[in-house]
Every structure is written in structure tokens, then in C-alpha cells.
Enzyme design. Structure first.
Site, short mmCIF file in Angstrom:
data_model
loop_
_atom_site.label_atom_id
_atom_site.label_comp_id
_atom_site.label_asym_id
_atom_site.label_seq_id
_atom_site.Cartn_x
_atom_site.Cartn_y
_atom_site.Cartn_z
NE ARG A 103 -6.64 0.52 3.59
CZ ARG A 103 -6.00 0.91 4.70
NH1 ARG A 103 -5.93 0.10 5.74
NH2 ARG A 103 -5.46 2.09 4.78
CG HIS A 130 -1.70 4.53 2.01
ND1 HIS A 130 -3.01 4.95 1.84
CD2 HIS A 130 -1.57 4.26 3.34
CE1 HIS A 130 -3.62 4.92 3.02
NE2 HIS A 130 -2.78 4.51 3.94
CD GLN A 133 -0.66 7.78 6.17
OE1 GLN A 133 -1.58 7.04 6.48
NE2 GLN A 133 -0.23 8.74 6.96
CG ASP A 222 4.37 1.58 6.57
OD1 ASP A 222 3.70 1.32 7.60
OD2 ASP A 222 3.99 1.29 5.42
CB CYS A 262 1.46 5.73 7.56
SG CYS A 262 2.12 4.06 7.48
NE ARG A 290 -5.13 8.98 5.68
CZ ARG A 290 -5.22 7.64 5.71
NH1 ARG A 290 -4.44 6.94 6.50
NH2 ARG A 290 -6.06 6.99 4.91
N1 NVA Z 1 2.36 -0.50 4.44
C1 NVA Z 1 1.26 -0.71 5.33
C2 NVA Z 1 0.48 0.54 5.51
C3 NVA Z 1 -0.66 0.46 6.47
C4 NVA Z 1 -1.40 1.74 6.58
C5 NVA Z 1 0.38 -1.84 4.79
O1 NVA Z 1 0.13 -1.87 3.59
O2 NVA Z 1 -0.06 -2.68 5.58
N1 CP Z 2 -2.41 4.69 8.02
C1 CP Z 2 -3.52 4.00 7.67
O1 CP Z 2 -3.93 3.94 6.50
O2 CP Z 2 -4.14 3.38 8.72
P1 CP Z 2 -5.27 2.29 8.65
O3 CP Z 2 -4.67 1.04 8.05
O4 CP Z 2 -5.69 2.10 10.06
O5 CP Z 2 -6.39 2.79 7.79
#
Ligand code: NVA
Ligand code: CP
Length: 302
Positions: A103, A130, A133, A222, A262, A290
Site C-alpha cells: 500500500r 484499490h 476493495q 468513499d 469501502c 475483504r
Molecule cells: N480513498 C480512500 C480509501 C481508503 C480505503 C483513501 O485512499 O484514503
Molecule cells: N477499505 C480499506 O482499504 O480500509 P483500510 O484503509 O482500513 O485498509
């Protein structure tokens, strides 16, 4: 299925089906208390440059349930954080590990890691995409609606990584996807081009959330401010204030519409507490999935 899961690019509908079929079986076996150590002795490295709750827990627990282990590698505490190249990290990690989940910020970093790694690399979220997800989300939609075909998904809010992965999915699968984003916050133009070029699904971008949400089977949102955009948070609250899933917006969707997010969620911003905690919300099942879907991905790739 390719060596890595970096995006949905080049994935055939049968690749998706393989993951979901396996995920459904793994979910059933887990509920029946059956152990299945298909990844016994295998190790997944998990590189995190951003925070996570679900992704970290579901990958770590998933590896444990399959008989392997997962290592949490916060890049600040590794030599990556001190400038060791991704190429060297990838080559070296390939000697110890059986897979890497990462990530991070730039999609290019994930692709570079995969280029030099001889083991599978999984995208656990970048600024651009993502995929894990949306794999779990589409699995959840199939559980709740029987299929993702003939289901209208309306994404309301920021044209971010989650929105981009939805559009990418619509380039591979027969999805009906509408989005409503404020001007200047559209999804990545490249994703749109791909979805138009290869598009199996129908994708349409609106400005008005009510146009996108009309007769939808799934309302999806989101956060307004993604990780890394914290400095823009106040401005975004102003710009996105009409892009909220609330009772009024839910009112124009189908009567049996489900609501997805998400997570993490900000009640009172992109979604009201009444809706996310209400009877049409499936966000906890979505989060649970997930685990099952990523276990299937791990099994297939490793
Ligand atoms: N769009 C959000 C998703 C978190 C799971 C982010 O990138 O922070
Ligand atoms: N939805 C998701 O990816 O959650 P986290 O940021 O907690 O991993």
C-alpha cells in the site's frame, strides 16, 4: 490470471469468476470451521506507506488461516524508508517471501516493485487504484443481488482510487456504473479511456448525484479526503457538501437498493449516520468479504 494483481488491466471475466468462486468456497469452509492450509509455510510481506485497518487485518488473518504468515513491513522502519531502491528490495525480498502486498502512494512504485520481483505483488491501494476493495465489493453485490449483471451501481463523491478501480472493473465486466463527482474531481481520464476502448460495461459520469443515483441498485461512496490529501480537507468539505449519501438521495434509488462504503467512513460528511447505520447498509459484510476474497487471491497467485 497474471503473476501480479496491480490493477484490473488485462483481466478476463473468467479471472474474476475464478477469484469469486474460490472466495465463496473459502468463506463457506471458514463458517463450517474447516481448516484449509493451502499456503502452509508460505510468507507474505506487507509493505505499508499509508495507514490501514481492514487491508492489514484481512491480509494478515487470511495468511494465518491458510497456514502461512504475514509480515507487517512499515516502510519507515525498513531500509526502503532510508532510500534503498524498490528494485533491490524486490529482488532481495523475492528470496525470502512468497508474495508481497503493498500500500503506497504512486501506482508506478507498485509496478516497479512487481517488475523486479519474481514473486506475486498485490496492490493494497495506491493514489490511483484499490483493486482488492472492488473485488470484495463485487463479490458482496453478487451475494446480495444474485449477480452484478443488470445491477446499477452509483458511485457518489470523489473521483479517487476507489472510483478509478470501479471504472476499470467496468472495462472488464458487464457492469452498469454511474458516477457523480464535482467538477475538478473527476476520476482519472486514462481509466475512462480504457473503459470506453475495452468497455464491456456502461459508465456514465454525472455532476448531479440525483441523476447518478436514480433507480440505482447500489449506492456507493468513499471519503471526501483520501490519505495524502489531508491539507485539502477543509476545501473538500465545501466542494463535496452536496455529494452525500443521505436519506433524500437514497429515496431516488430503487426501494431495495443497498448502500456500500469501502470504509473508514465519516458520518455527516460523505454519508449520514442514518444511512450507513440503517437497514440498507451492507458495509460490514463488505468489509468482511475483504478477507474471503483476498484469501482467494493469495491462493491463486501464490
Ligand atoms: N480513498 C480512500 C480509501 C481508503 C480505503 C483513501 O485512499 O484514503
Ligand atoms: N477499505 C480499506 O482499504 O480500509 P483500510 O484503509 O482500513 O485498509
Amino acid at each position: 490470471m497474471k503473476k501480479d494483481l496491480l490493477s484490473f488491466s488485462g483481466m478476463a471475466p473468467t479471472d474474476f469468476e475464478e477469484i469469486w468462486l474460490r472466495a465463496a468456497r473459502l468463506k463457506r469452509m471458514l463458517k463450517e470451521g474447516k481448516e484449509y492450509a493451502s499456503l502452509k509455510g508460505k510468507t507474505l510481506g506487507m509493505i505499508f506507506d499509508k495507514s490501514s485497518t481492514r487491508t492489514r487485518i484481512s491480509f494478515e488473518v487470511g495468511m494465518y488461516q491458510l497456514g502461512g504468515i504475514a509480515l507487517f513491513l512499515n516502510s519507515r522502519d525498513t531500509q526502503i524508508g532510508r532510500g534503498e531502491t524498490l528494485a533491490d528490495s524486490a529482488r532481495m525480498m523475492s528470496c525470502y517471501l512468497n508474495g508481497i502486498m503493498i500500500r503506497t502512494f504512486a501506482q508506478e512504485s507498485v509496478e516497479e516493485l512487481a517488475r523486479y520481483a519474481s514473486i506475486p505483488v498485490i496492490n493494497g491501494l495506491t493514489d490511483l487504484l484499490h483493486p482488492c476493495q472492488i473485488l470484495a465489493d463485487l463479490f458482496t453485490i453478487q451475494e446480495k443481488k444474485g449477480s452484478y449483471e443488470d445491477v446499477k451501481v452509483a458511485y457518489i463523491g470523489d473521483g479517487n482510487n476507489v472510483a478509478n478501480s470501479w471504472i476499470e472493473a467496468a472495462a472488464c465486466l458487464p457492469l452498469e456504473l454511474t458516477l457523480a463527482c464535482p467538477e475538478g474531481y473527476d476520476p482519472d481520464a486514462r481509466m475512462f479511456k480504457e473503459s470506453k476502448k475495452d468497455g464491456k460495461g456502461y459508465v456514465h459520469l454525472y455532476r448531479d448525484p440525483f441523476d447518478a443515483a436514480k433507480n440505482a441498485d447500489v449506492l456507493y461512496t468513499d471519503v471526501w479526503t483520501s490519505m495524502g490529501q489531508e491539507a485539502e480537507s477543509q476545501e473538500r468539505k465545501r466542494i463535496f457538501k452536496n455529494y452525500q449519501i443521505n436519506e433524500k438521495l437514497l429515496g431516488v434509488a430503487k426501494q431495495d437498493a443497498i448502500v456500500m462504503h469501502c470504509l473508514p467512513a465519516h458520518r455527516g460528511e460523505e454519508i449520514t449516520a442514518g444511512v450507513i447505520d440503517g437497514p440498507q447498509s451492507v458495509v460490514i459484510d463488505e468489509a468482511e468479504n475483504r478477507l474471503h476474497v483476498q484469501k482467494a487471491v493469495l491462493e491463486i497467485l501464490i
